[in-house]
Design a protein around this motif. Structure first.
Motif, PDB file in Angstrom:
ATOM      1  N   LEU A   4       0.497  -0.885   0.391  1.00  0.00           N
ATOM      2  CA  LEU A   4      -0.261   0.231  -0.681  1.00  0.00           C
ATOM      3  C   LEU A   4       1.314   1.703  -0.430  1.00  0.00           C
ATOM      4  O   LEU A   4       1.657   1.411   0.535  1.00  0.00           O
ATOM      5  CB  LEU A   4      -0.741  -0.176   1.562  1.00  0.00           C
ATOM      6  N   ASN A   5       0.726   2.371  -0.563  1.00  0.00           N
ATOM      7  CA  ASN A   5       1.176   3.601  -0.521  1.00  0.00           C
ATOM      8  C   ASN A   5       1.327   4.061   0.852  1.00  0.00           C
ATOM      9  O   ASN A   5       1.983   4.571   0.863  1.00  0.00           O
ATOM     10  CB  ASN A   5       0.765   4.579  -1.820  1.00  0.00           C
ATOM     11  N   ASP A   6       0.147   3.888   1.817  1.00  0.00           N
ATOM     12  CA  ASP A   6      -0.279   4.906   3.125  1.00  0.00           C
ATOM     13  C   ASP A   6      -0.664   3.494   3.663  1.00  0.00           C
ATOM     14  O   ASP A   6      -1.550   3.376   3.471  1.00  0.00           O
ATOM     15  CB  ASP A   6      -0.808   5.828   2.897  1.00  0.00           C
ATOM     16  N   PRO A   7      -0.062   2.285   4.238  1.00  0.00           N
ATOM     17  CA  PRO A   7      -0.517   1.483   4.799  1.00  0.00           C
ATOM     18  C   PRO A   7      -1.264   2.504   6.142  1.00  0.00           C
ATOM     19  O   PRO A   7      -2.156   1.201   6.798  1.00  0.00           O
ATOM     20  CB  PRO A   7      -0.168   1.125   5.739  1.00  0.00           C
ATOM     21  N   VAL A   8      -1.252   3.255   6.579  1.00  0.00           N
ATOM     22  CA  VAL A   8      -1.940   4.304   8.094  1.00  0.00           C
ATOM     23  C   VAL A   8      -3.713   4.300   7.422  1.00  0.00           C
ATOM     24  O   VAL A   8      -3.284   4.939   6.519  1.00  0.00           O
ATOM     25  CB  VAL A   8      -1.321   5.469   8.488  1.00  0.00           C
ATOM     26  N   GLY A   9      -3.980   3.938   8.564  1.00  0.00           N
ATOM     27  CA  GLY A   9      -5.895   4.421   8.342  1.00  0.00           C
ATOM     28  C   GLY A   9      -6.181   3.875   7.386  1.00  0.00           C
ATOM     29  O   GLY A   9      -6.968   3.805   6.787  1.00  0.00           O
ATOM     30  N   VAL A  32      -8.712 -11.066   1.420  1.00  0.00           N
ATOM     31  CA  VAL A  32      -9.183  -9.701   2.337  1.00  0.00           C
ATOM     32  C   VAL A  32     -10.193  -8.679   1.503  1.00  0.00           C
ATOM     33  O   VAL A  32      -9.986  -8.351   0.456  1.00  0.00           O
ATOM     34  CB  VAL A  32      -7.860  -9.211   2.565  1.00  0.00           C
ATOM     35  N   ARG A  33     -10.509  -8.135   2.287  1.00  0.00           N
ATOM     36  CA  ARG A  33     -10.933  -7.323   1.705  1.00  0.00           C
ATOM     37  C   ARG A  33     -11.251  -5.149   3.428  1.00  0.00           C
ATOM     38  O   ARG A  33     -11.039  -5.638   3.769  1.00  0.00           O
ATOM     39  CB  ARG A  33     -12.197  -7.083   2.296  1.00  0.00           C
ATOM     40  N   PHE A  34     -10.481  -4.318   2.151  1.00  0.00           N
ATOM     41  CA  PHE A  34     -10.623  -3.217   2.809  1.00  0.00           C
ATOM     42  C   PHE A  34     -10.345  -2.149   1.775  1.00  0.00           C
ATOM     43  O   PHE A  34     -10.097  -2.087   0.925  1.00  0.00           O
ATOM     44  CB  PHE A  34      -8.972  -3.639   3.244  1.00  0.00           C
ATOM     45  N   SER A  35     -10.335  -0.446   2.504  1.00  0.00           N
ATOM     46  CA  SER A  35     -10.738  -0.013   2.124  1.00  0.00           C
ATOM     47  C   SER A  35      -9.123   0.900   2.418  1.00  0.00           C
ATOM     48  O   SER A  35      -9.143   1.423   4.090  1.00  0.00           O
ATOM     49  CB  SER A  35     -11.788   0.885   2.838  1.00  0.00           C
ATOM     50  N   ALA A  36      -8.497   1.366   1.713  1.00  0.00           N
ATOM     51  CA  ALA A  36      -7.139   2.232   2.129  1.00  0.00           C
ATOM     52  C   ALA A  36      -7.962   3.756   1.816  1.00  0.00           C
ATOM     53  O   ALA A  36      -8.142   3.908   1.277  1.00  0.00           O
ATOM     54  CB  ALA A  36      -5.666   1.673   0.636  1.00  0.00           C
ATOM     55  N   ARG A  37      -6.756   4.092   3.006  1.00  0.00           N
ATOM     56  CA  ARG A  37      -6.422   5.919   2.147  1.00  0.00           C
ATOM     57  C   ARG A  37      -6.019   6.704   0.958  1.00  0.00           C
ATOM     58  O   ARG A  37      -4.589   6.147   0.597  1.00  0.00           O
ATOM     59  CB  ARG A  37      -6.165   6.964   3.580  1.00  0.00           C
ATOM     60  N   GLU A  38      -6.802   7.159   0.736  1.00  0.00           N
ATOM     61  CA  GLU A  38      -6.145   7.287  -0.648  1.00  0.00           C
ATOM     62  C   GLU A  38      -5.174   8.482  -0.691  1.00  0.00           C
ATOM     63  O   GLU A  38      -4.625   9.163   0.537  1.00  0.00           O
ATOM     64  CB  GLU A  38      -7.312   8.140  -1.623  1.00  0.00           C
ATOM     65  N   SER A  39      -4.513   9.177  -1.432  1.00  0.00           N
ATOM     66  CA  SER A  39      -3.646  10.643  -1.860  1.00  0.00           C
ATOM     67  C   SER A  39      -4.773  11.834  -1.119  1.00  0.00           C
ATOM     68  O   SER A  39      -3.979  12.563  -0.648  1.00  0.00           O
ATOM     69  CB  SER A  39      -2.631  10.784  -2.945  1.00  0.00           C
ATOM     70  N   ASP A  40      -5.825  11.556  -1.650  1.00  0.00           N
ATOM     71  CA  ASP A  40      -6.335  13.005  -1.329  1.00  0.00           C
ATOM     72  C   ASP A  40      -7.013  12.777   0.169  1.00  0.00           C
ATOM     73  O   ASP A  40      -7.302  14.422   0.913  1.00  0.00           O
ATOM     74  CB  ASP A  40      -7.682  13.469  -2.068  1.00  0.00           C
TER      75      ASP A  40
END
Length: 132
Positions: free
Chosen positions: A50-55, A79-87
């Motif tokens: 993930l680009n940003d694994p936090v959140g 696995v199913r999840f929503s990762a935080r986008e760059s915005d």
């Protein structure tokens, strides 16, 4: 002294499109061992994937099950999840299949509708607590 020209370097990076990129050598063994440390391996992999694994939000995971993928027996954990986008926003949760070869994480499959069909998901709180 060895000098590598850009053409030489690009040849090293060429990929045979007919073969998938995997992390482990596929010995073609039909009986696969259960991936004992699958939760830890998936979490470690996604931390770097993930680009940003936090959140990460709404994280759920299905225990590994045996499926035939590409004509070979594999353990697949979904696995199913929503990762935080760059915005800073979030998209709808996205399902991914994690394939294991010889009990070790091999690769991720983005289009996971077929390998993940009918699986029961349970909360995966470790994924939501990831840090950089």
């Amino acid at each position: 002294m060895i000098v590598l020209l850009p053409a030489t370097l690009s040849a090293c990076a060429a990929v045979d499109e007919s073969k998938p990129i995997t992390f482990t050598e596929d010995r073609g063994v039909s009986s696969q061992p259960f991936p004992k440390n699958y939760r830890t391996e998936v979490q470690s992999f996604l931390r770097t994937y993930l680009n940003d694994p936090v959140g990460v939000r709404d994280a759920v995971m299905a225990e590994p099950v045996e499926r035939v993928i590409g004509g070979r027996q594999r353990y697949v954990a979904c696995v199913r999840f929503s990762a935080r986008e760059s915005d800073g926003g979030y998209r709808e949760p996205h399902e991914r299949a994690i394939l294991f070869v010889d009990g070790r994480l091999d690769r991720i499959v983005e289009n996971a509708a077929e390998p993940c069909a009918g699986l029961a998901y349970a909360p995966f709180p470790e994924l939501e607590k990831m840090t950089r």
